[in-house]
Design an enzyme around this catalytic site. Structure first.
Site, mmCIF file in Angstrom:
data_model
loop_
_atom_site.group_PDB
_atom_site.id
_atom_site.type_symbol
_atom_site.label_atom_id
_atom_site.label_comp_id
_atom_site.label_asym_id
_atom_site.label_seq_id
_atom_site.Cartn_x
_atom_site.Cartn_y
_atom_site.Cartn_z
ATOM 1 N N ASP A 208 0.956 -1.246 0.012
ATOM 2 C CA ASP A 208 0.281 -0.534 -0.232
ATOM 3 C C ASP A 208 1.083 1.398 -0.383
ATOM 4 O O ASP A 208 1.881 1.548 0.953
ATOM 5 C CB ASP A 208 -0.957 0.115 1.544
ATOM 6 C CG ASP A 208 -1.726 0.798 0.939
ATOM 7 O OD1 ASP A 208 -2.858 0.803 0.273
ATOM 8 O OD2 ASP A 208 -2.083 1.808 1.980
ATOM 9 N N GLU A 292 -3.158 -2.193 -5.130
ATOM 10 C CA GLU A 292 -4.600 -1.410 -5.215
ATOM 11 C C GLU A 292 -4.980 -1.417 -6.367
ATOM 12 O O GLU A 292 -4.084 -0.553 -6.720
ATOM 13 C CB GLU A 292 -5.250 -0.182 -4.817
ATOM 14 C CG GLU A 292 -6.008 -0.850 -3.959
ATOM 15 C CD GLU A 292 -5.560 0.196 -2.416
ATOM 16 O OE1 GLU A 292 -6.795 0.439 -1.378
ATOM 17 O OE2 GLU A 292 -5.193 0.956 -2.256
ATOM 18 N N ASP A 374 -2.445 1.389 7.419
ATOM 19 C CA ASP A 374 -2.004 1.426 5.990
ATOM 20 C C ASP A 374 -0.658 -0.614 5.906
ATOM 21 O O ASP A 374 -1.400 -1.344 4.980
ATOM 22 C CB ASP A 374 -0.450 1.912 5.594
ATOM 23 C CG ASP A 374 -1.005 3.767 5.128
ATOM 24 O OD1 ASP A 374 -1.784 4.031 5.108
ATOM 25 O OD2 ASP A 374 -0.256 4.628 5.782
#
Ligand SMILES: [Zn+2]
Length: 425
Positions: A208, A292, A374
């Site tokens: 992330d 992502e 995160d």
């Protein structure tokens, strides 16, 4: 060995005369683009009025029209390489194709609008050379471009020069561009690379990218922002405030804007350099990397600096991992855009209804798990793969590939994660 297309970009140290030549070529490209666009619009109008007239829509057609008209509309055309005009018309032909593809439903994503004129100072200054004298010189400090001649590079070109000398790379095109007040040349190269195909690395990692850190891995490892970035961000904030106070169009305003552009460019460089180190180590040490999906539409014109930086960080991470995973023989998995990686508890799968960007810690109201936001997101991303490990996803590389090969099965289960309260491991 596999043939890959790769880019090598070098900062230039042009003389004042060369600076003018570089700017002139970019201006010429923009001129040709705008000229072609106007022609297309006129022809479309004539056709609408009932005339049986051809509208130039492709590069050959546009180039043919340009060569017929250039003596009249641009008697100075010989000052620049013909490649400059071709580069602008090529950009227009692509824009027109994207538009008609989008209209005909042959193109996914947001609808593409009809191309608009490029404004000086607004549009990116760039020009591409596809033929002629394009060379990386033996001195490893100079490159040669058509018409512009021999340019000194700011950094050594040895990485590319070596490959060319060994015969493992061939230059296809060279693009000159300007960022803030610095000029660059980027060579698109067809290179022979060792591409690892076996997958002996089994490790899975979720990544992330954020604002506070460069990235957080599902292993719990936190990769801090490069130290130099913090200073740049502080300066950015200050200059942005300064710009807000300046009168539009004033001389001081344009000076602030220039300074802002320089700091932006520096921050981007520092960040991209750190990102390169990270993505190389990720791709060499792991078998599968999960990231992502980006909300590209939401990225456009986001007024919040923090959000914009986090998005561009994620975009850069994706871009670099896209080709490095191919080079190093590992798999890149892109989570669906609707997968709530930040809002889901990585312990029990409970989904929080709302999580603001300011909340740095994730607190689960079901199992009581408390951890860094995160890290929680990164762990969720890594867990996604355990589901699909056997279902045979293709490696998703290249920008936009995920449009075609959307992991539909996984999306369906993840859109209603609260329906099954148990961990899905
Ligand atoms: Zn929980």
């Amino acid at each position: 060995m596999a043939t890959v297309t790769q880019a090598y970009r070098f900062a230039l140290d042009p003389s004042p005369r060369q600076r003018r030549a570089l700017a002139s070529h970019c201006g010429a490209a923009r001129y040709a683009y705008n000229w072609g666009l106007q022609l297309v619009q006129e022809r479309l109008e004539q056709r609408r009025a009932g005339d049986d007239i051809e509208v130039p829509w492709t590069l050959p057609a546009l180039r043919w029209e340009w060569n017929r008209a250039k003596h009249q509309v641009a008697p100075w055309w010989a000052e620049n390489s013909k490649e400059a005009y071709s580069s602008g018309l090529d950009g227009l032909a692509r824009a027109l194709k994207n538009f008609s593809d989008s209209k005909a439903g042959r193109r996914q994503g947001r609808p593409v609008r009809f191309p608009r004129p490029k404004k000086k100072g607004r549009a990116r200054d760039a020009c591409r050379f596809t033929t002629g004298q394009i060379k990386v010189l033996e001195s490893r400090k100079h490159v040669q471009l058509p018409r512009i001649g021999v340019l000194k590079t700011h950094e050594s070109t040895r990485k590319l020069a070596r490959r060319i000398e060994q015969g493992t790379a061939r230059i296809l095109t060279a693009t000159i561009s300007r960022t803030a007040d610095r000029w660059f040349v980027s060579f698109t190269v067809e290179a022979q690379r060792h591409v690892q195909t076996e997958r002996e690395k089994a490790a899975v990692v979720g990544v992330d990218a954020g604002v506070r850190h460069l990235a957080v891995l599902s292993t719990g490892m936190v990769i801090p922002n490069p130290h130099a970035l913090e200073g740049s961000l502080r300066r950015l904030r200050r200059l942005n405030r300064e710009l807000a106070r300046r009168r539009p169009g004033s001389r001081r305003g344009s000076r602030t804007r220039q300074r802002l552009a320089r700091v932006h460019a520096r921050a981007a460089n520092v960040r991209s350099d750190a990102m390169h180190k990270l993505t190389t180590s990720l791709a060499t040490l792991h078998g599968t990397i999960v990231v992502e999906q980006l909300n590209i539409a939401g990225m456009v014109r986001n007024p919040r600096l923090a959000r914009a930086i986090s998005d561009t960080g994620m975009a850069e991470l994706r871009r670099q991992l896209g080709y490095k995973t191919t080079w190093y023989g590992c798999r890149l998995v892109v989570a669906d855009r609707f997968y709530p990686s930040s809002k889901t508890c990585s312990g029990c799968g409970w989904v929080k209804a709302k999580l603001t960007l300011a909340e740095r810690t994730f607190c689960c109201e079901v199992c009581g798990l408390v951890l860094d936001r995160d890290l929680n997101a990164a762990r969720n991303l890594a867990r996604l793969v355990q589901h699909v490990a056997q279902s045979g996803w293709e490696t998703q590389t290249a920008r936009g590939a995920n449009r075609k090969t959307q992991p539909a099965g996984q999306v369906a289960t993840k859109r209603e994660p609260s329906s099954s309260g148990s961990p899905r491991a």
